[in-house]
Design a protein around this motif. Structure first.
Motif, PDB file in Angstrom:
ATOM      1  N   MET A   1       0.846  -1.218   0.000  1.00 28.52           N
ATOM      2  CA  MET A   1       0.000   0.000   0.000  1.00 28.52           C
ATOM      3  C   MET A   1       0.867   1.249   0.000  1.00 28.52           C
ATOM      4  N   LYS A   2       0.456   2.239  -0.777  1.00 27.88           N
ATOM      5  CA  LYS A   2       1.119   3.546  -0.745  1.00 27.88           C
ATOM      6  C   LYS A   2       0.245   4.494   0.069  1.00 27.88           C
ATOM      7  N   LYS A   3       0.894   5.494   0.680  1.00 33.15           N
ATOM      8  CA  LYS A   3       0.159   6.432   1.523  1.00 33.15           C
ATOM      9  C   LYS A   3       0.053   7.794   0.855  1.00 33.15           C
ATOM     10  N   VAL A   4      -1.147   8.372   0.905  1.00 30.23           N
ATOM     11  CA  VAL A   4      -1.386   9.689   0.306  1.00 30.23           C
ATOM     12  C   VAL A   4      -2.014  10.599   1.354  1.00 30.23           C
ATOM     13  N   PHE A   5      -1.448  11.780   1.499  1.00 29.78           N
ATOM     14  CA  PHE A   5      -2.001  12.816   2.382  1.00 29.78           C
ATOM     15  C   PHE A   5      -2.641  13.886   1.489  1.00 29.78           C
ATOM     16  N   ILE A   6      -3.912  14.182   1.746  1.00 30.84           N
ATOM     17  CA  ILE A   6      -4.606  15.232   0.978  1.00 30.84           C
ATOM     18  C   ILE A   6      -4.636  16.480   1.848  1.00 30.84           C
ATOM     19  N   ASP A   7      -3.826  17.472   1.509  1.00 31.20           N
ATOM     20  CA  ASP A   7      -3.792  18.729   2.264  1.00 31.20           C
ATOM     21  C   ASP A   7      -4.910  19.607   1.683  1.00 31.20           C
ATOM     22  N   GLY A   8      -5.976  19.793   2.449  1.00 29.52           N
ATOM     23  CA  GLY A   8      -7.167  20.477   1.925  1.00 29.52           C
ATOM     24  C   GLY A   8      -8.274  19.470   1.650  1.00 29.52           C
ATOM     25  N   GLU A   9      -8.307  18.433   2.487  1.00 29.23           N
ATOM     26  CA  GLU A   9      -9.206  17.290   2.265  1.00 29.23           C
ATOM     27  C   GLU A   9     -10.687  17.655   2.316  1.00 29.23           C
ATOM     28  N   THR A  10     -11.030  18.786   2.983  1.00 31.91           N
ATOM     29  CA  THR A  10     -12.451  19.103   3.139  1.00 31.91           C
ATOM     30  C   THR A  10     -12.962  20.098   2.099  1.00 31.91           C
ATOM     31  N   GLY A  11     -12.102  20.517   1.176  1.00 32.46           N
ATOM     32  CA  GLY A  11     -12.549  21.433   0.119  1.00 32.46           C
ATOM     33  C   GLY A  11     -13.207  20.676  -1.024  1.00 32.46           C
ATOM     34  N   THR A  12     -13.655  21.410  -2.023  1.00 37.65           N
ATOM     35  CA  THR A  12     -14.387  20.802  -3.147  1.00 37.65           C
ATOM     36  C   THR A  12     -13.527  19.778  -3.881  1.00 37.65           C
ATOM     37  N   THR A  13     -12.304  20.152  -4.201  1.00 34.23           N
ATOM     38  CA  THR A  13     -11.409  19.256  -4.944  1.00 34.23           C
ATOM     39  C   THR A  13     -10.917  18.139  -4.024  1.00 34.23           C
ATOM     40  N   GLY A  14     -10.544  18.505  -2.793  1.00 34.95           N
ATOM     41  CA  GLY A  14     -10.024  17.523  -1.842  1.00 34.95           C
ATOM     42  C   GLY A  14     -11.028  16.421  -1.539  1.00 34.95           C
ATOM     43  N   LEU A  15     -12.285  16.801  -1.327  1.00 38.51           N
ATOM     44  CA  LEU A  15     -13.317  15.810  -1.026  1.00 38.51           C
ATOM     45  C   LEU A  15     -13.489  14.831  -2.180  1.00 38.51           C
ATOM     46  N   GLN A  16     -13.425  15.394  -3.407  1.00 36.71           N
ATOM     47  CA  GLN A  16     -13.609  14.510  -4.581  1.00 36.71           C
ATOM     48  C   GLN A  16     -12.405  13.601  -4.800  1.00 36.71           C
ATOM     49  N   VAL A  17     -11.217  14.064  -4.420  1.00 34.82           N
ATOM     50  CA  VAL A  17     -10.039  13.181  -4.490  1.00 34.82           C
ATOM     51  C   VAL A  17     -10.222  12.067  -3.447  1.00 34.82           C
ATOM     52  N   LYS A  18     -10.619  12.465  -2.249  1.00 38.10           N
ATOM     53  CA  LYS A  18     -10.818  11.490  -1.173  1.00 38.10           C
ATOM     54  C   LYS A  18     -11.880  10.448  -1.559  1.00 38.10           C
ATOM     55  N   ASP A  19     -13.015  10.927  -2.088  1.00 36.07           N
ATOM     56  CA  ASP A  19     -14.087  10.004  -2.467  1.00 36.07           C
ATOM     57  C   ASP A  19     -13.625   8.981  -3.502  1.00 36.07           C
ATOM     58  N   ARG A  20     -12.686   9.402  -4.360  1.00 36.55           N
ATOM     59  CA  ARG A  20     -12.141   8.440  -5.324  1.00 36.55           C
ATOM     60  C   ARG A  20     -11.165   7.477  -4.641  1.00 36.55           C
ATOM     61  N   LEU A  21     -10.283   8.037  -3.795  1.00 37.65           N
ATOM     62  CA  LEU A  21      -9.221   7.198  -3.225  1.00 37.65           C
ATOM     63  C   LEU A  21      -9.727   6.180  -2.211  1.00 37.65           C
ATOM     64  N   VAL A  22     -10.892   6.423  -1.600  1.00 35.49           N
ATOM     65  CA  VAL A  22     -11.384   5.404  -0.654  1.00 35.49           C
ATOM     66  C   VAL A  22     -11.666   4.088  -1.383  1.00 35.49           C
ATOM     67  N   ASN A  23     -11.842   4.152  -2.688  1.00 38.82           N
ATOM     68  CA  ASN A  23     -12.071   2.922  -3.467  1.00 38.82           C
ATOM     69  C   ASN A  23     -10.793   2.403  -4.125  1.00 38.82           C
ATOM     70  N   HIS A  24      -9.648   2.997  -3.786  1.00 32.93           N
ATOM     71  CA  HIS A  24      -8.401   2.592  -4.453  1.00 32.93           C
ATOM     72  C   HIS A  24      -7.792   1.400  -3.716  1.00 32.93           C
ATOM     73  N   PRO A  25      -7.539   0.306  -4.436  1.00 35.59           N
ATOM     74  CA  PRO A  25      -7.052  -0.892  -3.743  1.00 35.59           C
ATOM     75  C   PRO A  25      -5.608  -0.788  -3.249  1.00 35.59           C
ATOM     76  N   HIS A  26      -4.834   0.168  -3.787  1.00 36.36           N
ATOM     77  CA  HIS A  26      -3.404   0.209  -3.425  1.00 36.36           C
ATOM     78  C   HIS A  26      -3.008   1.494  -2.701  1.00 36.36           C
ATOM     79  N   ILE A  27      -3.997   2.335  -2.362  1.00 35.38           N
ATOM     80  CA  ILE A  27      -3.663   3.602  -1.696  1.00 35.38           C
ATOM     81  C   ILE A  27      -4.423   3.713  -0.374  1.00 35.38           C
ATOM     82  N   GLU A  28      -3.671   4.094   0.647  1.00 35.38           N
ATOM     83  CA  GLU A  28      -4.270   4.368   1.965  1.00 35.38           C
ATOM     84  C   GLU A  28      -4.195   5.885   2.166  1.00 35.38           C
ATOM     85  N   ILE A  29      -5.337   6.476   2.534  1.00 34.83           N
ATOM     86  CA  ILE A  29      -5.352   7.924   2.792  1.00 34.83           C
ATOM     87  C   ILE A  29      -4.904   8.155   4.231  1.00 34.83           C
ATOM     88  N   ILE A  30      -3.957   9.066   4.421  1.00 37.57           N
ATOM     89  CA  ILE A  30      -3.649   9.460   5.801  1.00 37.57           C
ATOM     90  C   ILE A  30      -4.191  10.878   6.000  1.00 37.57           C
TER      91      ILE A  30
END
Ligand SMILES: NC(=O)C1=CN([C@@H]2O[C@H](COP(=O)(O)OP(=O)(O)OC[C@H]3O[C@@H](n4cnc5c(N)ncnc54)[C@H](OP(=O)(O)O)[C@@H]3O)[C@@H](O)[C@H]2O)C=CC1
Ligand SMILES: CC(=O)N[C@@H](CCC(=O)OP(=O)(O)O)C(=O)O
Length: 312
Positions: A1-30
């Protein structure tokens, strides 16, 4: 697993990145503790832990986070507009040319493209490179975006005020922040005239480029070249010459690609005409922002580029 930090996770773009990455089999969101989202030392700690940090921040905040990343030698994918023509940054448009994916894969700093430039560059660059259009032509671009392009502030205005317009042009001082990016990556001699607008719908975008041809070149040739160039690109569809693909046909609307990472290019004219329009349709939050960000993350981390790029 690779780790990704979304700086700005609660903004419009950040939320949509997060919503995609929660379904990613090889990425863990920190994630950062929401109470500490502006805490520099907490950001530094998470950036060091992450394989890549995605910046989904206003421009000034993005600059501050990049300073941290430079101090710590961390990898950054920046969704803001600060670094799109900056030295030392790779432009995160994988379809730009055949060398771009390798550049993205090996970069420390990748800048995600702006929503409007994504369509404009994918239309103009290959046609200019092929000599079918001129780099010195006086290009003008008219475009319409869903209001989510303006982030949380514009979303709040459109979704809670009762005085919002159905449609409004803006950027009328002709110094929109996307101009430098469009000129540089399309290889234009001159800055184009750009009239963006916003409509009373959340997501979707259309960009129109009117073209007058000189010499022997035909509008059909423009369509054929685009179809050839993007034949192997999963996320770029080139419609048949003068074909409008839209549930609302004969109207061409900004809709149909919401929550996807697809972009549709069209050449509209009549056979034999020496003028017509080039059109790009995309989701401003999809291929125009968060879908593109996940595509770039996949490339940076060595995964197949289509994993988790769509929300539907
Ligand atoms: N919306 C779009 O279509 C696109 C946007 N972008 C770019 O993405 C970036 C974000 O835009 P967008 O998502 O629309 O903006 P939003 O305003 O929706 O979100 C910005 C987020 O960043 C947070 N934030 C602000 N300052 C800091 C900080 N110092 N540290 C941590 N978090 C902070 C905000 O929190 P708070 O609400 O508490 O202030 C908010 O959650 C911008 O640079 C924009 O240019 C790129 C392509 C398309
Ligand atoms: C409707 C609207 O306001 N759109 C934004 C562009 C959105 C976008 O692409 O974002 P970047 O900020 O990353 O460039 C604008 O015109 O500034």
């Amino acid at each position: 697993m690779k780790k990704v930090f979304i700086d700005g996770e609660t903004g419009t773009t950040g939320l949509q990145v997060k919503d995609r990455l929660v379904n990613h089999p090889h990425i863990e969101i920190i994630s950062i503790d929401p109470a500490k989202k502006r805490d520099v030392e907490e950001k530094r700690r998470l950036m060091k832990e992450a394989d890549v940090t995605v910046l989904c921040l206003p421009d000034d905040a993005a600059k501050d986070s990049v300073l941290l990343a430079k101090q710590e030698g961390c990898r950054i994918l920046d969704a803001s507009s600060v670094h799109r023509v900056a030295e030392g940054w790779v432009y995160g448009l994988p379809e730009l040319d055949v060398t771009q994916r390798d550049k993205i894969k090996n970069a420390q700093f990748v800048s995600n493209p702006g929503c409007y430039p994504t369509g404009v560059i994918l239309l103009l660059k290959p046609l200019i490179e092929a000599g079918l259009l001129s780099a010195s032509y006086d290009y003008s671009i008219n475009a319409v975006s869903g209001y989510s392009g303006g982030g949380n502030a514009l979303i709040d205005r459109f979704e809670s005020a009762d005085d919002t317009p159905i449609f409004g042009a803006y950027g009328l001082a002709f110094n929109h922040k996307h101009l430098a990016e469009m000129k540089k990556w399309s290889d234009l001699d001159k800055t184009p005239i750009f009239v963006p607008s916003v409509g009373n719908f959340r997501q979707g975008m259309l960009s129109f480029l009117p073209i007058q041809l000189n010499g022997d070149v035909t509008m059909e040739q423009l369509q054929a070249k685009l179809a050839e160039v993007y034949a192997n690109d999963t996320f770029v569809t080139v419609n048949g010459f003068n074909v409008i693909v839209d549930n609302a046909t004969p109207f061409l609307t900004p809709h149909g690609l919401e929550d996807t990472n697809q972009i549709e290019l069209s050449v509209l004219s009549e056979p034999g005409n020496k003028s017509g329009i080039l059109v790009a349709k995309l989701d401003n939050l999809g291929k125009g922002a968060s879908g593109a960000a996940v595509q770039n993350l996949n490339i940076m981390l060595g995964f197949d580029e289509d994993i988790a790029v769509n929300l539907r």
